[in-house]
Scaffold this active site. Sequence first.
Site, PDB file in Angstrom:
ATOM      1  N   ALA A   1       0.849  -1.197   0.000  1.00 54.83           N
ATOM      2  CA  ALA A   1       0.000   0.000   0.000  1.00 54.83           C
ATOM      3  C   ALA A   1       0.878   1.239   0.000  1.00 54.83           C
ATOM      4  O   ALA A   1       2.009   1.224   0.489  1.00 54.83           O
ATOM      5  CB  ALA A   1      -0.923  -0.001   1.214  1.00 54.83           C
ATOM      6  N   ASP A   2       0.341   2.300  -0.561  1.00 54.88           N
ATOM      7  CA  ASP A   2       1.035   3.575  -0.543  1.00 54.88           C
ATOM      8  C   ASP A   2      -0.014   4.674  -0.569  1.00 54.88           C
ATOM      9  O   ASP A   2      -1.134   4.470  -1.051  1.00 54.88           O
ATOM     10  CB  ASP A   2       1.977   3.716  -1.739  1.00 54.88           C
ATOM     11  CG  ASP A   2       2.936   4.887  -1.567  1.00 54.88           C
ATOM     12  OD1 ASP A   2       3.902   4.732  -0.798  1.00 54.88           O
ATOM     13  OD2 ASP A   2       2.696   5.941  -2.175  1.00 54.88           O
ATOM     14  N   GLN A   3       0.362   5.827  -0.030  1.00 53.09           N
ATOM     15  CA  GLN A   3      -0.581   6.933   0.033  1.00 53.09           C
ATOM     16  C   GLN A   3       0.105   8.230  -0.369  1.00 53.09           C
ATOM     17  O   GLN A   3       1.212   8.521   0.078  1.00 53.09           O
ATOM     18  CB  GLN A   3      -1.143   7.068   1.448  1.00 53.09           C
ATOM     19  CG  GLN A   3      -2.263   8.092   1.570  1.00 53.09           C
ATOM     20  CD  GLN A   3      -2.813   8.115   2.987  1.00 53.09           C
ATOM     21  OE1 GLN A   3      -2.203   8.666   3.885  1.00 53.09           O
ATOM     22  NE2 GLN A   3      -3.972   7.495   3.186  1.00 53.09           N
TER      23      GLN A   3
ATOM     24  N   ALA B   1      -3.334   3.746  -2.502  1.00 52.51           N
ATOM     25  CA  ALA B   1      -3.246   2.644  -3.457  1.00 52.51           C
ATOM     26  C   ALA B   1      -3.026   1.341  -2.713  1.00 52.51           C
ATOM     27  O   ALA B   1      -2.277   1.287  -1.735  1.00 52.51           O
ATOM     28  CB  ALA B   1      -2.107   2.892  -4.437  1.00 52.51           C
TER      29      ALA B   1
END
Length: 198
Positions: free
Chosen positions: A74-76, A111
């Site tokens: 995950a990434d933000q 994401a």
Amino acid sequence: MKTQQTAQRLILGSSSIYRHELLKRLQIPFEVFSPEIDETPLIDEIPEATALRLAAAKTRAVAVTYPDALIIGADQVAVLEGIQLGKPLNRINASRQLQFIRGKEVVFHTALSLFNARNGNMQTRLIPSHVKFRQLSDQQIDNYLDKEQPYHCAGSAKAEGLGIALIERMASDDPSALIGLPLIALVEMLANEGARIV
């Protein structure tokens, strides 16, 4: 956890304690492995693309160590007025960032990727969260930073902690997305790989 084939390990590719705590809500066994990747945005890369690319890159980095696992990445990326808000890394930058976003709406693009390293199947999803920040005074910003050090959070506010007091309202299809791991989307992705939660 069972798949349609044989048991597959589930790996959370993240060093975030908040993503770890969120994943525990699903009450399934998993392990944690922190991927080491360069999170610098590419030239002319839009924020949404950055988040999606990094989430997938994290799963592929973990797959080198766990070539037979289901891997979550995950990434933000936070965006305001077309400007990408990175992690402040220190108090001075966090103070400037909070002064910039006070009274405004920031979009947090979270994401999520689920990579089946066994068969090469990659699922990705992007979940936006629209967050309107309160009109904070400089003193309120200082008070917040005295109590919480959100230096590794895009936007300089931990919504899972005291940072919730800085928010006027938020809207998202997945309330866990803002904290960094969209569980609604993850449950669907896991089901697509034959792993049912309930």
